[in-house]
Design an enzyme around this catalytic site. Structure first.
Site, mmCIF file in Angstrom:
data_model
loop_
_atom_site.group_PDB
_atom_site.id
_atom_site.type_symbol
_atom_site.label_atom_id
_atom_site.label_comp_id
_atom_site.label_asym_id
_atom_site.label_seq_id
_atom_site.Cartn_x
_atom_site.Cartn_y
_atom_site.Cartn_z
ATOM 1 N N ASP A 93 44.826 26.379 39.030
ATOM 2 C CA ASP A 93 46.521 26.662 39.336
ATOM 3 C C ASP A 93 46.873 27.864 38.757
ATOM 4 O OD1 ASP A 93 48.942 26.413 40.000
ATOM 5 O OD2 ASP A 93 49.244 24.573 38.920
ATOM 6 N N VAL A 94 46.832 28.753 39.562
ATOM 7 C CA VAL A 94 47.189 30.318 38.927
ATOM 8 C C VAL A 94 48.535 30.776 39.687
ATOM 9 C CG1 VAL A 94 45.055 30.909 37.954
ATOM 10 C CG2 VAL A 94 45.227 31.262 40.648
ATOM 11 N N LYS A 95 48.845 30.422 40.721
ATOM 12 C CA LYS A 95 49.903 31.021 41.562
ATOM 13 C C LYS A 95 50.041 32.505 41.579
ATOM 14 C CE LYS A 95 52.724 26.834 40.381
ATOM 15 N NZ LYS A 95 51.711 26.191 39.301
ATOM 16 N N ARG A 96 48.751 32.942 41.880
ATOM 17 C CA ARG A 96 48.671 34.486 42.210
ATOM 18 C C ARG A 96 49.462 34.998 43.470
ATOM 19 N NH1 ARG A 96 47.443 35.488 37.037
ATOM 20 N NH2 ARG A 96 45.200 35.107 36.423
#
Length: 270
Positions: A93-96
């Protein structure tokens, strides 16, 4: 085996739609671990051992590791899951979301440096920010759509061409961005009516559903509105409600009990 196949097998093997969010904050770890130099890794390791037969995925949130200077603990955690629970996919989960040339390096970081099976991405900058991730066709790309946080509607509910922005995102993913069959959507449990609308619009796309547990999402509505016709298609994430089920030495056993309870609650509604 690609991400979608691995996820489907994990769901069926464990009879579970539960995803455990591995989001360890040092000040919330059990006292018995805090003085250990490998405290975060050891916390995660014991959680994985206790829950690997109860879940369909793990989702470490990268900020918890980067913010605590524990990148190596994240790498070690993913490596441990792959060695000891190889049937369970890891969603990083990094939401790049950045311009294409930068996104290429973010994709490389997620899939090659950390070895994740899937990643969360932010579509705000459009297709060129998402494309480098989608090009890893054996990996999952889970795109923010209608998120669970209280102020998500500030942008996601804005109406353009007669439809809210989150609907435009869902339709782009469904119609244009999913050529490799590896895309999914993030749809929060805290907005069940939008969840129902998005399932109607996207009957086959998998949904990562945060917001149950500590955020108060309704499990029955999540299952009723979010599942595909075959009773699958949702990855129901719980982080704090599982990993902090106990602050004592029994934390792993308590986490297993919480994960099992959530699994059974979901299955009773399927």
């Amino acid at each position: 085996m690609n991400f979608m196949e691995k996820l489907d097998r994990a769901v069926r093997r464990n009879g579970s739609l539960v995803c455990v969010g591995l989001d360890p904050a040092m000040n919330k770890l059990p006292e018995c671990l805090r003085r250990r130099p490998d405290a975060i890794y050891e916390f995660n390791r014991r959680l994985v051992d206790a829950t690997k037969d109860l879940v369909c995925a793990y989702k470490p949130q990268a900020a918890y590791y980067a913010g605590q200077d524990c990148d190596e603990a994240l790498k070690s955690t993913v490596k441990y899951i792959k060695a000891n629970a190889p049937e369970i996919p890891v969603i990083l989960d990094v939401k790049r979301g950045d311009i294409g040339s930068t996104a290429e390096w973010y994709a490389k970081e997620a899939f090659e440096r950390y070895g994740a099976d899937a990643v969360t991405v932010n579509p705000y900058m459009g297709y060129d920010a998402v494309k480098p991730f989608l090009e890893y066709t054996d990996k999952g790309v889970i795109i923010l759509c209608r998120t669970s946080n209280p102020h998500s509607g500030d942008l996601q509910n804005l109406v353009a061409d007669g439809k809210p922005l989150y609907v435009h995102v869902a339709e782009l993913v469904r119609d244009k961005w999913n050529g490799g069959g590896n895309a999914a959507l993030v749809v929060g449990a805290t907005y069940p009516e939008e969840l129902r609308e998005l399932r109607r619009l996207c009957p086959e796309l998998p949904f990562l559903v945060p917001g149950v547990g500590a955020q108060g999402g309704d499990v029955e509505k999540v299952v009723k509105f979010g599942c595909r016709a075959d009773g699958t298609g949702i990855i129901v994430n719980s982080s704090r409600g599982i990993i902090y089920a106990s602050g004592g030495e029994d934390f792993a056993e308590a986490a297993a009990a919480a994960a099992g309870k959530l699994r059974d609650e979901i299955n009773a509604c399927r």
